[in-house]
Write a protein that holds these residues in place. Structure first.
Motif, short mmCIF file in Angstrom:
data_model
loop_
_atom_site.label_atom_id
_atom_site.label_comp_id
_atom_site.label_asym_id
_atom_site.label_seq_id
_atom_site.Cartn_x
_atom_site.Cartn_y
_atom_site.Cartn_z
N ILE A 12 39.44 -28.43 30.77
CA ILE A 12 38.27 -28.17 31.47
C ILE A 12 37.25 -29.38 31.18
N PRO A 13 36.72 -29.63 29.93
CA PRO A 13 35.66 -30.66 29.83
C PRO A 13 36.26 -32.00 30.26
N LEU A 14 37.80 -32.44 30.27
CA LEU A 14 38.07 -33.81 30.80
C LEU A 14 37.73 -33.65 32.32
N LEU A 15 38.31 -32.68 32.78
CA LEU A 15 38.08 -32.57 34.50
C LEU A 15 36.50 -32.71 34.71
N HIS A 16 35.80 -31.67 34.18
CA HIS A 16 34.30 -31.68 34.32
C HIS A 16 33.75 -33.09 34.10
N GLY A 17 34.11 -33.53 33.01
CA GLY A 17 33.32 -35.01 32.61
C GLY A 17 33.83 -36.09 33.77
N THR A 18 35.01 -36.00 34.36
CA THR A 18 35.39 -36.98 35.26
C THR A 18 34.72 -36.81 36.45
N TRP A 19 34.54 -35.49 36.86
CA TRP A 19 33.86 -35.09 38.15
C TRP A 19 32.49 -35.54 38.07
N LEU A 20 31.82 -35.52 36.82
CA LEU A 20 30.43 -35.90 36.48
C LEU A 20 30.49 -37.36 36.89
N LEU A 21 31.23 -38.15 35.76
CA LEU A 21 31.47 -39.53 36.16
C LEU A 21 31.64 -40.11 37.52
N LEU A 22 32.39 -39.37 38.47
CA LEU A 22 32.44 -39.86 39.72
C LEU A 22 31.34 -39.51 40.56
N GLY A 23 30.13 -39.18 40.02
CA GLY A 23 28.74 -39.18 40.80
C GLY A 23 28.26 -37.51 41.14
N ASN A 24 29.14 -36.62 40.65
CA ASN A 24 28.47 -35.28 41.14
C ASN A 24 27.76 -34.53 39.98
N SER A 25 26.80 -33.64 40.54
CA SER A 25 25.84 -32.98 39.72
C SER A 25 25.00 -33.99 38.97
N LYS A 26 24.40 -34.87 39.75
CA LYS A 26 23.78 -35.89 38.72
C LYS A 26 22.39 -35.41 38.14
N GLY A 27 22.01 -34.23 38.36
CA GLY A 27 20.95 -33.73 37.50
C GLY A 27 21.28 -33.64 36.08
N TRP A 28 22.54 -33.35 35.64
CA TRP A 28 23.09 -33.26 34.38
C TRP A 28 22.55 -34.46 33.63
N TYR A 29 22.60 -35.66 34.10
CA TYR A 29 22.04 -36.86 33.56
C TYR A 29 20.54 -37.09 33.32
N PHE A 30 19.99 -36.23 34.10
CA PHE A 30 18.40 -36.43 33.62
C PHE A 30 17.80 -34.96 33.03
N ALA A 31 18.61 -34.26 32.67
CA ALA A 31 18.29 -32.87 31.96
C ALA A 31 17.56 -33.21 30.88
N ARG A 32 16.74 -32.38 30.25
CA ARG A 32 16.01 -32.78 29.16
C ARG A 32 16.22 -31.55 28.20
N HIS A 33 17.10 -31.04 28.15
CA HIS A 33 17.51 -29.63 27.33
C HIS A 33 18.46 -30.41 25.99
N SER A 34 18.49 -29.64 25.15
CA SER A 34 19.27 -30.18 24.00
C SER A 34 20.52 -30.39 24.10
N ARG A 35 21.29 -30.01 25.19
CA ARG A 35 22.71 -30.27 25.51
C ARG A 35 22.83 -31.15 26.36
N ALA A 36 21.80 -32.00 26.82
CA ALA A 36 21.93 -32.88 27.92
C ALA A 36 23.03 -33.93 27.66
N GLY A 37 22.90 -34.58 26.41
CA GLY A 37 23.85 -35.54 26.20
C GLY A 37 25.25 -35.28 26.09
N GLY A 38 25.52 -34.00 26.32
CA GLY A 38 26.94 -33.56 26.24
C GLY A 38 27.74 -33.91 27.43
N VAL A 39 27.11 -34.52 28.37
CA VAL A 39 27.99 -34.91 29.49
C VAL A 39 28.66 -36.49 29.21
#
Length: 145
Positions: A12-39
């Motif tokens: 699950i995290p491998l697929l989600h991380g890859t999905w994010l790396l491909l440019g999806n859910s861009k907001g995760w990279y600008f999030a300011r909450h404590s878990r934002a670096g988890g991407v």
């Protein structure tokens, strides 16, 4: 059952991380909450759990099992470090472009995206052209043309 749980915890995290790396859910990279670096940790953690899954499939008395577990733990620790350091190879192309071309105004861009609401912002920024238009609009709003 434990092997299945480890596999799911890896895939699950491998697929989600890859999905994010491909440019999806861009907001995760600008999030300011404590878990934002988890991407930045998702892909390493996914790999680590998949290696742990592999180790459960090998006879536990085999030395390779301990070696695989040690590698998995090392990769897991790297994931924690990456959530703080945020390496370039775990950044999507659109974010690298922003940092390369608009580094002096990144804090303003992040602030604008958060002010707009990250869900609304990421729905607005679907393509590279959308991203460029948004940056130009923010530049104009702040007199940075």
């Amino acid at each position: 059952m434990g092997t299945t749980i480890l596999f799911v915890m890896g895939i699950i995290p491998l697929l989600h991380g890859t999905w994010l790396l491909l440019g999806n859910s861009k907001g995760w990279y600008f999030a300011r909450h404590s878990r934002a670096g988890g991407v930045y940790a998702e892909i390493p953690w996914g790999i680590a759990f998949l290696l742990l899954t592999l180790s459960t499939l090998i006879n536990p008395k085999v030395a390779e099992t301990f070696f695989i577990v040690e590698i998995a733990l090392g990769i897991g620790v790297m994931g924690v470090i990456f959530s703080i350091v945020r390496p370039s190879f775990l950044k999507p192309k659109w974010l690298k472009w922003l940092e390369r071309n608009h580094s002096t105004m990144m804090s303003i861009l992040v602030q604008d995206a958060n002010k707009m609401g990250l869900d609304m912002w990421q729905n607005k920024i679907k393509t590279q052209k959308d991203l460029e238009t948004w940056v130009a609009d923010v530049r104009r709003e702040h007199g940075l043309e």
